[in-house]
Enzyme design. Structure first.
Site, short mmCIF file in Angstrom:
data_model
loop_
_atom_site.label_atom_id
_atom_site.label_comp_id
_atom_site.label_asym_id
_atom_site.label_seq_id
_atom_site.Cartn_x
_atom_site.Cartn_y
_atom_site.Cartn_z
N ASP A 55 -18.17 -43.43 51.97
CA ASP A 55 -19.03 -43.07 50.82
C ASP A 55 -19.02 -44.18 49.78
O ASP A 55 -19.71 -44.10 48.76
CB ASP A 55 -18.67 -41.70 50.24
CG ASP A 55 -17.27 -41.63 49.66
OD1 ASP A 55 -16.51 -42.60 49.84
OD2 ASP A 55 -16.93 -40.62 49.04
N SER A 56 -18.27 -45.27 50.08
CA SER A 56 -18.39 -46.49 49.27
C SER A 56 -19.81 -47.01 49.31
O SER A 56 -20.18 -47.88 48.52
CB SER A 56 -17.42 -47.57 49.78
OG SER A 56 -17.57 -47.76 51.17
N ASP A 94 -17.44 -40.44 56.15
CA ASP A 94 -16.85 -39.80 54.97
C ASP A 94 -17.59 -38.51 54.62
O ASP A 94 -18.82 -38.47 54.62
CB ASP A 94 -16.97 -40.73 53.75
CG ASP A 94 -15.66 -41.38 53.38
OD1 ASP A 94 -14.60 -40.79 53.66
OD2 ASP A 94 -15.71 -42.48 52.81
N LYS A 124 -13.96 -38.05 57.60
CA LYS A 124 -12.80 -38.38 56.74
C LYS A 124 -12.91 -37.58 55.45
O LYS A 124 -13.98 -37.47 54.86
CB LYS A 124 -12.75 -39.87 56.43
CG LYS A 124 -11.64 -40.25 55.43
CD LYS A 124 -11.34 -41.72 55.43
CE LYS A 124 -12.26 -42.56 54.59
NZ LYS A 124 -12.31 -42.19 53.15
N GLU A 126 -10.96 -36.95 51.62
CA GLU A 126 -9.98 -37.36 50.62
C GLU A 126 -9.20 -36.14 50.13
O GLU A 126 -9.81 -35.09 49.90
CB GLU A 126 -10.67 -38.01 49.41
CG GLU A 126 -11.35 -39.32 49.72
CD GLU A 126 -11.98 -39.97 48.48
OE1 GLU A 126 -11.73 -39.51 47.35
OE2 GLU A 126 -12.72 -40.94 48.68
N GLU A 193 -4.65 -45.73 50.47
CA GLU A 193 -5.35 -46.70 49.64
C GLU A 193 -4.55 -47.05 48.39
O GLU A 193 -4.14 -46.16 47.63
CB GLU A 193 -6.74 -46.16 49.26
CG GLU A 193 -7.52 -47.14 48.39
CD GLU A 193 -9.02 -46.84 48.32
OE1 GLU A 193 -9.51 -45.93 48.99
OE2 GLU A 193 -9.69 -47.57 47.55
O1 KIV Z 1 -15.53 -45.12 51.35
C1 KIV Z 1 -14.84 -46.03 51.85
O2 KIV Z 1 -15.32 -47.14 52.17
C2 KIV Z 1 -13.42 -45.77 52.05
C3 KIV Z 1 -12.55 -46.93 52.40
C4 KIV Z 1 -12.28 -47.74 51.20
C5 KIV Z 1 -11.31 -46.53 53.09
O3 KIV Z 1 -13.00 -44.67 51.92
#
Ligand code: KIV
Length: 275
Positions: A55-56, A94, A124, A126, A193
Site C-alpha cells: 500500500d506504499s 497489502d 499482508k 499490519e 520494519e
Molecule cells: O507497503 C509497503 O510497501 C510495505 C513494505 C515497506 C514492507 O509494507
C-alpha cells in the site's frame, strides 16, 4: 549508469511453503514491491522470490502523504497488473487501512476479493496480537497471511513519526510477544520494519516462520525494499536502510531533458524515425 550482474535465473515457482523451507535451509528471501506490469515482469525475470503489491503505492504511485487513503479497489487494480506479468514469484498484496481492522467479516470479504479477483498467493496485514483472531480466521478459510510489525505506516496517526520503533524494553518485549502470537495464529512470514537489528535477530530466532526485514538489520530471514526507493526514484527519501541500486530520477530527467531539446531543436524525429 552503474552496471549490475543479473541474478542467475531461478525458474522456481515460489509459494508460501517455499518461503518456509527457505528459512529452514538458510536461503535468504529477496522481496521487493511492484505496482505495475513492467517492473513486475523484470523482477520475475531475474528471480525475485516475493513481489509485494504494497500500500506504499499510496505514497509512490498516487502521491499521498500517507498510505491511509488507499482502497481495496486500488490494491486490486495494481495487483492485477502485477499478476499479468508474473510466472514464478509469490505475489503478496497489502490489505489497506480499514479493510480488515473493522471486523472478521470485513477482513474475509476484502481479502477474499483480492484472492478471487486477482488470483495472488497471500495478503499482508499490519498489526500485532490484536489482529490475531482475524489472521486465524483468514488462514482457516484458505487465505495465507503475512504479518507486519514495527513501523506500521497505517498507524502513523497513532505514533506521529516514522522513527525507529521498539527501542524501549517494553516496546521490544511487546513486539516479540506479538510476533509469537502472529506465528501461532498462522502467518507464513512477518515483515519487521525499522526496528533495532538486535531485536530483529531475537524475533527471527524465536519464531519458526521467516522474518523479512526493512531497516531491521542483516539477521532477518529475508529483506524487502520499496522498489522506487532502491531505484533512486524517490530521491529526497534517504533513510539509512535504503541502498540505492540505481539513480533513475537523474536518468529520467536526463532523458526527458534531451527529448525536449531534440524536439525544440528539430532533431527529433529524423528521416529514419519517420514513415
Ligand atoms: O507497503 C509497503 O510497501 C510495505 C513494505 C515497506 C514492507 O509494507
Amino acid at each position: 549508469m552503474k552496471q549490475h550482474k543479473q541474478a542467475a535465473a531461478k525458474p522456481r515457482v515460489v509459494t508460501t511453503k517455499t518461503v518456509l523451507t527457505m528459512k529452514q535451509s538458510g536461503e535468504k528471501i529477496a522481496m521487493l514491491t511492484a505496482y505495475d506490469f513492467l517492473i513486475a515482469k523484470y523482477l520475475d525475470q531475474v528471480g525475485i522470490d516475493i513481489i509485494l503489491v504494497g500500500d506504499s503505492l499510496g505514497n509512490v504511485v498516487q502521491g499521498y502523504e500517507t498510505t491511509l487513503p488507499v482502497t481495496v479497489d486500488d490494491m486490486i487494480y495494481h495487483a492485477k497488473a502485477v499478476k499479468r506479468a508474473v510466472k514464478n514469484a509469490l505475489i503478496v498484496v497489502d490489505m489497506p487501512f480499514m479493510s480488515f481492522q473493522t471486523s472478521i467479516d470485513d477482513a474475509v470479504r476484502n481479502a477474499g476479493r483480492i484472492m478471487k479477483e486477482v488470483g495472488v498467493g497471500a495478503v499482508k496485514l499490519e498489526g500485532g496480537a490484536y489482529i490475531a483472531e482475524i489472521v486465524r480466521h483468514l488462514v482457516k478459510v484458505g487465505i495465507p497471511v503475512m504479518g507486519h510489525l514495527g513501523l506500521t505506516p497505517q498507524a502513523i496517526n497513532k505514533f506521529g513519526t516514522y522513527e525507529v520503533r521498539a527501542q524501549s524494553k517494553s516496546e521490544a518485549d511487546e513486539l516479540l510477544a506479538d510476533a509469537k502470537v502472529l506465528a501461532d495464529a498462522g502467518v507464513f512470514a512477518i515483515v519487521l520494519e525499522k526496528i533495532p537489528s538486535a531485536l530483529a535477530k531475537k524475533v527471527t530466532n524465536a519464531i519458526s516462520v521467516p522474518t523479512i526485514g526493512i531497516g531491521a538489520g542483516p539477521d532477518c530471514d529475508g529483506q524487502v525494499l520499496v522498489v522506487y526507493d532502491m531505484l533512486g526514484l524517490t530521491e529526497e527519501f534517504k533513510p539509512r536502510f535504503v541502498r540505492r541500486y540505481s539513480e533513475l530520477a537523474e536518468n529520467l530527467r536526463g532523458a526527458f531533458g534531451q527529448y525536449i531539446k531534440d524536439v525544440k531543436g528539430h532533431e527529433f524525429p529524423k528521416k529514419k524515425e519517420s514513415y
